[in-house]
Design an enzyme around this catalytic site. Structure first.
Site, mmCIF file in Angstrom:
data_model
loop_
_atom_site.group_PDB
_atom_site.id
_atom_site.type_symbol
_atom_site.label_atom_id
_atom_site.label_comp_id
_atom_site.label_asym_id
_atom_site.label_seq_id
_atom_site.Cartn_x
_atom_site.Cartn_y
_atom_site.Cartn_z
ATOM 1 N N ASP A 22 0.900 -1.309 -0.032
ATOM 2 C CA ASP A 22 -0.058 -0.093 0.080
ATOM 3 C C ASP A 22 0.997 1.300 -0.076
ATOM 4 O O ASP A 22 0.423 2.267 0.496
ATOM 5 C CB ASP A 22 -0.847 0.029 1.010
ATOM 6 C CG ASP A 22 -1.937 -1.148 1.176
ATOM 7 O OD1 ASP A 22 -2.271 -1.403 0.036
ATOM 8 O OD2 ASP A 22 -2.056 -1.759 2.284
ATOM 9 N N LYS A 25 2.299 2.485 -5.114
ATOM 10 C CA LYS A 25 3.078 1.980 -6.442
ATOM 11 C C LYS A 25 2.355 2.614 -7.575
ATOM 12 O O LYS A 25 2.941 2.768 -8.848
ATOM 13 C CB LYS A 25 3.217 0.636 -6.400
ATOM 14 C CG LYS A 25 3.938 -0.177 -5.233
ATOM 15 C CD LYS A 25 4.253 -1.548 -5.536
ATOM 16 C CE LYS A 25 3.047 -2.362 -5.652
ATOM 17 N NZ LYS A 25 2.211 -2.237 -4.438
#
Length: 252
Positions: A22, A25
């Protein structure tokens, strides 16, 4: 094979999360995709997602690399496990937003593994049976699909496109899967013919996208194209290097 991005000379780029996935990206991949010719997703399934907001419109890609929003060649690599129903739903959504999802822009490895209905049924049944000891799978069949891959009994996209081979494998595998579901989990069995008919429809739609992507990637490299490799999840979810057993089933 290098290119200057923001004053920094870069070659082909791999984006991997350093935590549990998380880290944002999707935003980084979307930023770098502008400078790429090919965006490659190399592992995982629809248990991960990249969220992007383009001109106020939210896009959540679970399987198709986010480079599709910038009209880049997008590759679903051989390390992936793919639920064709989810893939087609995602492609239909992109198309409804005016995004080109033609076979010239989305390529699927012919040796990527299929997620089958029995993978999902087993995934959910196992978690329910564990009760408070659940490891927190998404129930989407990712782990069981990778199990079959390693056990050399998975079904690949190349076989999906061969109706007789596909039907034989489904009938053979379902005998074992149904026994497992009924005997251990007291779950309802699945019907082979229904699955075969359902996946035949998927095969017809996805056939133009299936290719030997190793050749495509190699040709891109030889032409000095810029490649961006898009990872899913993060290092701590890696099957080898993560917080085992609370990990995903592939090498992130």
């Amino acid at each position: 094979m290098s290119q200057t991005v923001g004053g920094i000379s870069v070659a082909n780029v791999v984006v991997i999360g350093t935590q549990w996935g998380d880290e944002g990206k999707g935003k980084i991949v979307d930023l770098l995709a502008e400078f790429a010719d090919v965006v490659v997703r190399f592992q995982g399934g629809n248990n991960a997602g990249h969220t992007m907001v383009i001109k106020g419109e939210k896009f959540i890609n679970h399987l198709v690399p986010s480079g599709i929003l910038q009209n880049k060649l997008c590759v679903l690599g051989n390390g992936m496990v793919v639920d064709p129903a989810v893939l087609l739903k995602e492609m239909d959504f992109l198309e409804s937003k005016g995004i080109d999802i033609g076979p010239d822009l989305i390529k699927i490895s012919e040796i990527a593994q299929l997620i089958m209905p029995y993978h999902q049924r087993i995934d959910v049944a196992r978690e329910e049976k564990k009760g408070s000891q659940q490891i927190g799978t998404t129930g989407r069949g990712i782990g069981p699909a990778y199990e079959d891959k390693v056990a050399r009994r998975g079904i690949r996209f190349a076989e999906l496109l061969e109706p007789e081979t596909f039907a034989e494998k489904v009938h053979s595998l379902l005998e074992e899967k149904n026994f497992y579901l009924q005997s251990l989990f007291n779950a309802q069995p699945l019907d082979a013919d229904s699955i075969i008919a359902q996946y035949r429809v998927y095969a017809e739609r996805l056939a133009p996208h299936v290719a030997n992507v190793s050749v495509i990637v190699d040709e891109a490299l030889r032409k000095r194209k810029q490649l961006l490799f898009e990872g899913s999840q993060g290092t701590h979810l890696d099957i080898d290097h993560g917080t085992y057993p609370y990990v995903t089933s592939s090498n992130t």
